[in-house]
Design a protein around this motif. Structure first.
Motif, PDB file in Angstrom:
ATOM      1  N   GLU A  55       5.187  -1.372   6.486  1.00 23.62           N
ATOM      2  CA  GLU A  55       5.571  -0.491   7.599  1.00 23.62           C
ATOM      3  C   GLU A  55       6.654   0.492   7.195  1.00 23.62           C
ATOM      4  OE1 GLU A  55       6.151  -2.915  11.136  1.00 23.62           O
ATOM      5  OE2 GLU A  55       4.026  -3.460  10.906  1.00 23.62           O
ATOM      6  N   ASN A  56       7.591   0.008   6.368  1.00 25.74           N
ATOM      7  CA  ASN A  56       8.680   0.893   5.925  1.00 25.74           C
ATOM      8  C   ASN A  56       8.324   1.695   4.686  1.00 25.74           C
ATOM      9  OD1 ASN A  56      10.265  -0.068   8.005  1.00 25.74           O
ATOM     10  ND2 ASN A  56      11.100  -1.736   6.768  1.00 25.74           N
ATOM     11  N   LYS A  57       7.093   1.527   4.215  1.00 24.81           N
ATOM     12  CA  LYS A  57       6.593   2.269   3.043  1.00 24.81           C
ATOM     13  C   LYS A  57       7.455   2.039   1.802  1.00 24.81           C
ATOM     14  CE  LYS A  57       4.373   5.973   5.641  1.00 24.81           C
ATOM     15  NZ  LYS A  57       3.167   6.351   4.965  1.00 24.81           N
ATOM     16  N   PHE A  64       4.662   5.882  -0.875  1.00 27.83           N
ATOM     17  CA  PHE A  64       5.760   4.987  -0.548  1.00 27.83           C
ATOM     18  C   PHE A  64       6.990   5.407  -1.350  1.00 27.83           C
ATOM     19  CE2 PHE A  64       3.770   0.787   1.187  1.00 27.83           C
ATOM     20  CZ  PHE A  64       2.938   1.513   2.023  1.00 27.83           C
ATOM     21  N   LYS A  65       8.051   4.606  -1.258  1.00 26.63           N
ATOM     22  CA  LYS A  65       9.252   4.813  -2.071  1.00 26.63           C
ATOM     23  C   LYS A  65       9.588   3.497  -2.742  1.00 26.63           C
ATOM     24  CE  LYS A  65      11.213   8.654  -2.448  1.00 26.63           C
ATOM     25  NZ  LYS A  65      10.142   8.944  -3.307  1.00 26.63           N
ATOM     26  N   LEU A  66      10.162   3.569  -3.934  1.00 25.52           N
ATOM     27  CA  LEU A  66      10.678   2.343  -4.531  1.00 25.52           C
ATOM     28  C   LEU A  66      11.890   1.926  -3.707  1.00 25.52           C
ATOM     29  CD1 LEU A  66      10.676   3.116  -8.378  1.00 25.52           C
ATOM     30  CD2 LEU A  66       9.004   1.813  -7.064  1.00 25.52           C
ATOM     31  N   GLU A  67      11.925   0.682  -3.311  1.00 25.47           N
ATOM     32  CA  GLU A  67      13.090   0.166  -2.580  1.00 25.47           C
ATOM     33  C   GLU A  67      14.298   0.297  -3.511  1.00 25.47           C
ATOM     34  OE1 GLU A  67      15.877  -2.980  -2.321  1.00 25.47           O
ATOM     35  OE2 GLU A  67      14.134  -3.098  -3.677  1.00 25.47           O
ATOM     36  N   SER A  68      15.508   0.510  -2.959  1.00 28.94           N
ATOM     37  CA  SER A  68      16.615   0.972  -3.817  1.00 28.94           C
ATOM     38  C   SER A  68      16.981  -0.032  -4.913  1.00 28.94           C
ATOM     39  CB  SER A  68      17.828   1.342  -2.975  1.00 28.94           C
ATOM     40  OG  SER A  68      18.242   0.218  -2.252  1.00 28.94           O
ATOM     41  N   PHE A 104       4.637  -7.148  -6.358  1.00 27.99           N
ATOM     42  CA  PHE A 104       5.408  -6.516  -5.284  1.00 27.99           C
ATOM     43  C   PHE A 104       5.120  -7.211  -3.952  1.00 27.99           C
ATOM     44  CE2 PHE A 104       4.029  -3.293  -8.404  1.00 27.99           C
ATOM     45  CZ  PHE A 104       5.252  -3.172  -9.046  1.00 27.99           C
ATOM     46  N   THR A 105       6.060  -7.108  -3.041  1.00 30.06           N
ATOM     47  CA  THR A 105       5.879  -7.800  -1.750  1.00 30.06           C
ATOM     48  C   THR A 105       4.571  -7.365  -1.077  1.00 30.06           C
ATOM     49  OG1 THR A 105       7.115  -6.074  -0.593  1.00 30.06           O
ATOM     50  CG2 THR A 105       8.375  -8.008  -1.356  1.00 30.06           C
ATOM     51  N   VAL A 106       4.241  -6.065  -1.186  1.00 26.51           N
ATOM     52  CA  VAL A 106       3.031  -5.592  -0.496  1.00 26.51           C
ATOM     53  C   VAL A 106       1.761  -6.126  -1.140  1.00 26.51           C
ATOM     54  CG1 VAL A 106       4.111  -3.492   0.429  1.00 26.51           C
ATOM     55  CG2 VAL A 106       2.983  -3.423  -1.819  1.00 26.51           C
TER      56      VAL A 106
END
Ligand code: CTP
Length: 416
Positions: A156-158, A187-191, A128-130
């Motif tokens: 930052e955008n979680k 966090f949330k899974l990005e869409s 993952f990017t993080v």
């Protein structure tokens, strides 16, 4: 946006650990190799979360650097020659050194072919990017953040975001990892990641039992496994592990209550027991086989949980003699009994299980084998019977003092 994070490193890590990292930087400089901290530690430093696992990657020979460090630090690392890795332990920190690598996936789910590579290639192979950021720790450019995929912005955008469309196909354990990080970090899974996760759910079938088991244990080792299981159920991940696994409010309550229970074994055992409680024996067998759980503690706890559930009728009476409860439960693992206690719909069963857990399992006779021997009981079958009878009498409150036990023992000795 700040891209030198030296202040973070100094703030978050203890001095001796910073010293070790700087030593790694100096040792790498000497051999002309670039060196970085990568992955989870970078993520956690930026989030201000504590992490005691530090991964260091070298564009060059990691073992060479580890050898130089070992001389300077007088700290001998554990070396895995086959993997080219070295691990330093410092207080409760663990610092792993490895060589940057690139990976090629031949087939979905198989372990990738790896070869030495650059930091860019090493970051690109990550989940993952993080988790795909690095911090330079070479002497000259110490603290420089390398963020090729927008990991910092995602922090930052979680958001949990994969690096490329085929990520879950290459390695479907990332499906399970994504849920773990999402819930751990809130966090949330990005869409698009969530969409691809749903698309690629079947890829979990390509993952070996050992790797699935490892991920399930990681889920259950988190501080809030219930959150992860709930989300995994919703995303359809849980039912990929076994179609009969599900999440419902009763299970949620059992997990909540389990958190409040004092337990004297690894909580993973209890959490697994709760997870499988609703399965029948056949389903459980299939699930354990899929995860290649066989013959260890987890296998035993899971099987006993379901056996005891099926056998609960024999405990569905009130009142039962304490010694009867003890007889029925003494061969079960504590985690299996706890799980049944938390999940049973029957009040009487719950009361009996709780009595055993809170009290009966700790009951011991006052007289021991040595003392019985001194009273003339020879070691062997007879002594076993007498000890059993003494325990039964103590459980049922028929003897109170040591003298009571002595009297009963003498009587049994005469009668047997
Ligand atoms: N990694 C990956 N894909 C996997 C496993 C690991 O890309 N299937 C990468 C990630 O960059 C991860 C790093 O390897 O950050 C180290 O893996 P691990 O120790 O499992 O993760 P951490 O991020 O250190 O996570 P945790 O905080 O859970 O220990």
């Amino acid at each position: 946006m700040q891209d030198n994070v030296t202040d973070r490193i100094i703030k978050e890590l203890p001095k001796p650990v910073v010293g070790l990292i700087q030593t790694a930087g100096r040792a790498a400089a000497k051999s002309g190799a670039a060196i970085y901290m990568v992955g989870g530690i970078v993520r956690d430093l930026l989030l201000g979360r504590q992490s005691k696992d530090i991964d260091i990657m070298v564009e060059g020979d990691a073992l060479d650097i580890a050898r130089s460090m070992s001389v300077i630090l007088a700290n001998k690392p554990i070396v895995h020659k086959r993997f080219g890795t070295a691990t330093f332990k410092l207080n409760d920190y663990r610092v792993d050194l490895a060589t940057c690598r690139s990976e090629i996936y031949d087939a979905p789910g198989s372990l990738p072919k790896v070869k030495p590579g650059t930091i860019e290639q090493d970051l690109f192979r990550r989940d993952f990017t993080v988790n795909a950021m690095a911090i330079r720790i070479s002497q000259k450019r110490f603290g420089e953040l390398i963020d090729l995929y927008g990991g910092r912005q995602d922090l930052e955008n979680k958001l949990i975001r994969i690096l490329h469309e085929k990520s879950f196909i290459d390695d479907a354990t990332r499906i399970m990892r994504s849920v773990r990080y999402e819930q751990r970090l809130d966090f949330k899974l990005e869409s698009k990641t969530a969409r691809l996760l749903r698309r690629d759910l079947d890829m979990l079938d390509t993952i070996s039992g050992d790797r699935l088991r490892h991920e399930v244990i990681l889920w259950l080792s988190e501080t809030q496994p219930a959150k992860i299981l709930k989300r995994a159920a919703r995303l359809g991940v849980l039912s990929k592990l076994h179609p009969a696994l599900s999440w419902d409010p009763r299970l949620a309550k059992a997990f909540r209550d389990a958190n409040r229970m004092s337990i004297d074994f690894p909580p993973v055992q209890l959490y697994l027991a709760l997870l499988v409680y609703n399965l029948d024996k056949r389903q459980l067998g299939e699930f354990l086989e899929r995860l290649n759980i066989k013959g260890g503690e987890l296998d035993e706890v899971a099987r006993q949980t379901v056996s005891l559930k099926i056998d609960q009728e024999s405990l569905d009476y009130s009142p039962l003699q304490p010694s009867e409860i003890y007889q029925k439960l003494q061969c079960y693992k504590t985690a299996a009994i706890q799980a049944n206690c938390l999940c049973t719909p029957s009040r009487d069963v719950r009361i009996n299980l709780k009595l055993y857990l809170d009290k009966l399992r700790f009951v011991r006779t006052r007289l021991n084998g040595r003392e019985l021997k001194a009273m003339g009981v020879l070691p062997g079958k007879k002594m076993g019977i007498i000890l059993d009878r003494l325990l039964t009498a103590r459980l049922d409150g028929e003897v109170k003092t040591k003298a009571d036990e002595q009297r009963l023992a003498l009587q049994l000795l005469r009668d047997l």
